[in-house]
Write an enzyme that holds these catalytic residues in place. Structure first.
Site, PDB file in Angstrom:
ATOM      1  N   CYS A  20      87.332  49.557  27.262  1.00  0.00           N
ATOM      2  CA  CYS A  20      87.872  48.288  27.742  1.00  0.00           C
ATOM      3  C   CYS A  20      88.839  48.434  28.907  1.00  0.00           C
ATOM      4  O   CYS A  20      89.342  47.425  29.425  1.00  0.00           O
ATOM      5  CB  CYS A  20      88.541  47.549  26.588  1.00  0.00           C
ATOM      6  N   HIS A  62      96.905  42.748  28.381  1.00  0.00           N
ATOM      7  CA  HIS A  62      95.620  42.991  27.725  1.00  0.00           C
ATOM      8  C   HIS A  62      95.370  41.869  26.725  1.00  0.00           C
ATOM      9  O   HIS A  62      94.289  41.286  26.706  1.00  0.00           O
ATOM     10  CB  HIS A  62      95.622  44.352  27.039  1.00  0.00           C
ATOM     11  N   GLU A 118     101.222  46.332  22.417  1.00  0.00           N
ATOM     12  CA  GLU A 118     101.470  45.996  23.815  1.00  0.00           C
ATOM     13  C   GLU A 118     102.901  45.495  24.017  1.00  0.00           C
ATOM     14  O   GLU A 118     103.569  45.842  25.003  1.00  0.00           O
ATOM     15  CB  GLU A 118     100.463  44.938  24.253  1.00  0.00           C
ATOM     16  N   LYS A 126      92.451  36.279  28.384  1.00  0.00           N
ATOM     17  CA  LYS A 126      91.414  36.381  27.356  1.00  0.00           C
ATOM     18  C   LYS A 126      91.402  35.148  26.466  1.00  0.00           C
ATOM     19  O   LYS A 126      90.405  34.859  25.791  1.00  0.00           O
ATOM     20  CB  LYS A 126      91.608  37.642  26.520  1.00  0.00           C
ATOM     21  N   HIS A 133      86.965  38.337  25.801  1.00  0.00           N
ATOM     22  CA  HIS A 133      87.128  39.768  26.072  1.00  0.00           C
ATOM     23  C   HIS A 133      85.764  40.347  26.442  1.00  0.00           C
ATOM     24  O   HIS A 133      84.924  40.586  25.580  1.00  0.00           O
ATOM     25  CB  HIS A 133      87.689  40.454  24.832  1.00  0.00           C
ATOM     26  N   PHE A 179      89.297  50.950  23.139  1.00  0.00           N
ATOM     27  CA  PHE A 179      88.853  51.845  22.080  1.00  0.00           C
ATOM     28  C   PHE A 179      88.602  53.230  22.661  1.00  0.00           C
ATOM     29  O   PHE A 179      88.084  53.374  23.765  1.00  0.00           O
ATOM     30  CB  PHE A 179      87.565  51.316  21.446  1.00  0.00           C
TER      31      PHE A 179
END
Length: 424
Positions: free
Chosen positions: A170, A310, A321, A342, A347, A406
């Site tokens: 990502c 993010h 975060e 997002k 996403h 990930f």
């Protein structure tokens, strides 16, 4: 050190097929999320997504191109066409022009739609363990090899410098732009087509995220389902899309009279070496990446005007975060406006980092920080200013974007207003 600037922006995202549609959608905070239409999602826990209403012919993509390319490549071609036109560059440079142009494209899952569709055909819906290759499409190898995406862009837009695909989950979008930055700084290219694309809305991708309960089951209320930093969040919403930036060496851009959105001030990446999907709660690796990016840009934390988070909408990520911002920015973390788009466009895995960087470039140009939609009841552990629901008019001199993926990938990038950097 050769300085690198952004001179073109192209976006194909949920809720609109152009850069301007995208910008208006995120500024309005109007989510483009609905029940999945790409296939029947009834069997799945999460049945919603942020889909792009994409018509290839609108972008000049012929039936032959559509036949041989996966949807993610088509999205990349469309976004690149808009970015190159926006930059004022010739679509195809003359061989003697000295335009050293390259490609750096990010993608997390590549041609997942084509590969899954062709497996279904070749195996007769999974009935046959030993498949007959003669039933597969003739362009299957091009879908299997991710580098074919960079090749398509290089051929279409006359890129003769490096052509690379970056796949770091990502954070692929940020990392692809970071790779382009380094190539120009190292004098390997003068212009780079840089960004990312992903089209992961397929049964197997949805099933994988269902299995680990990463995506939201809030199917009855799609537009309010993506809720970064909200106490009532239940996971992220899968999306698709592409964003491409034209980035070039500053002198090259000035020589041709290009309009400049911003300068890429700094980029850094870290790996947490911790867990495939898990995150350390202290946010140390993402915090380190942010500090490194700020150092490269020669900025103090209190000079950051806004942050594109993010902000996936999972409890683990949002808290990780938040800790990273406090660690890297100190007291300024409580004062700077932070937002997650997002909440509006979902996403899109590898693509989202480049889409968020496009949002940063537009925020600098237009002086607006998009909101975090659906942020109604903040998580007490996410106690920063996450710009709930309503956009703000703010002079943006320096924008930070952070990404987490990930595999333990953590990346950060800083965009700066050019005249501010020049005066520093």
């Amino acid at each position: 050190m050769r300085r690198v600037v952004v001179t073109g922006v192209g976006v194909v995202a949920p809720g609109g097929p152009t850069r301007e549609d995208f910008w208006q959608r995120i500024v309005d905070g109007k989510p483009a999320i609905r029940r999945v239409t790409a296939f029947d999602p009834t069997a799945f826990r999460s049945q919603i997504a942020a889909e792009v209403d994409f018509e290839p012919s609108r972008y000049g993509l012929t039936p032959r191109v559509v036949r041989r390319t996966d949807r993610f490549v088509q999205l990349a071609l469309a976004a690149t066409g808009e970015a190159v036109a926006d930059s004022g560059l010739a679509e195809l440079p003359d061989e003697n022009s000295g335009d050293r142009r390259g490609v750096s494209l990010g993608s997390a899952v590549g041609s997942s739609i084509t590969l899954e569709d062709e497996y279904v055909v070749a195996s007769d819906h999974g009935r046959d363990w030993l498949v007959d290759h003669r039933h597969a499409m003739p362009f299957l190898y091009q879908s299997l090899v991710p580098s074919s995406a960079a090749t398509e862009l290089a051929v279409r837009f006359g890129a003769r410098a490096a052509a690379t695909v970056v796949s770091t989950g990502c954070t692929s979008g940020i990392d692809a732009i970071g790779h382009a930055l380094r190539l120009i700084q190292d004098d390997e290219a003068d212009v780079m087509i840089a960004g990312a694309a992903d089209a992961p809305i397929t049964p197997i991708t949805v099933a994988c995220f269902d299995a680990i309960r990463a995506t939201t089951p809030r199917n009855a209320d799609p537009e309010r389902a993506s809720r970064p930093f909200d106490a009532d969040r239940q996971g992220f919403v899968l999306g698709e899309g592409a964003a491409v930036l034209v980035v070039e060496e500053l002198g090259h851009a000035l020589a041709r009279g290009a309009e400049i959105y911003c300068e890429i001030g700094g980029y850094a990446a870290r790996a947490n070496g911790f867990h495939m999907t898990g995150l350390r709660p202290d946010g140390i690796e993402l915090g380190d990446a942010i500090v490194d990016a700020l150092d490269q840009a020669r900025l103090n934390p209190d000079q950051i005007s806004c942050i594109s988070a993010h902000g996936s909408g999972t409890k683990q990520n949002d808290r990780h975060e938040t800790a990273a911002y406090k660690r890297s920015l100190g007291d300024h973390a409580h004062r700077v406006p932070i937002s997650s788009i997002k909440s509006v466009v979902g996403h899109s895995l590898g693509a989202i980092g480049s889409i968020e960087m496009a949002a940063c470039a537009l925020a600098i140009q237009r002086g607006v920080v998009p909101p975090t939609a659906n942020l109604e009841t903040p998580d007490p552990e996410c106690d920063l200013d996450y710009t709930p629901q309503v956009a703000r008019e703010v002079r943006v001199d320096h924008a930070l974007s952070a990404g987490s993926g990930f595999g333990g990938f953590q990346s950060a990038m800083v965009f700066s207003r050019v005249e501010e950097v020049a005066a520093a």
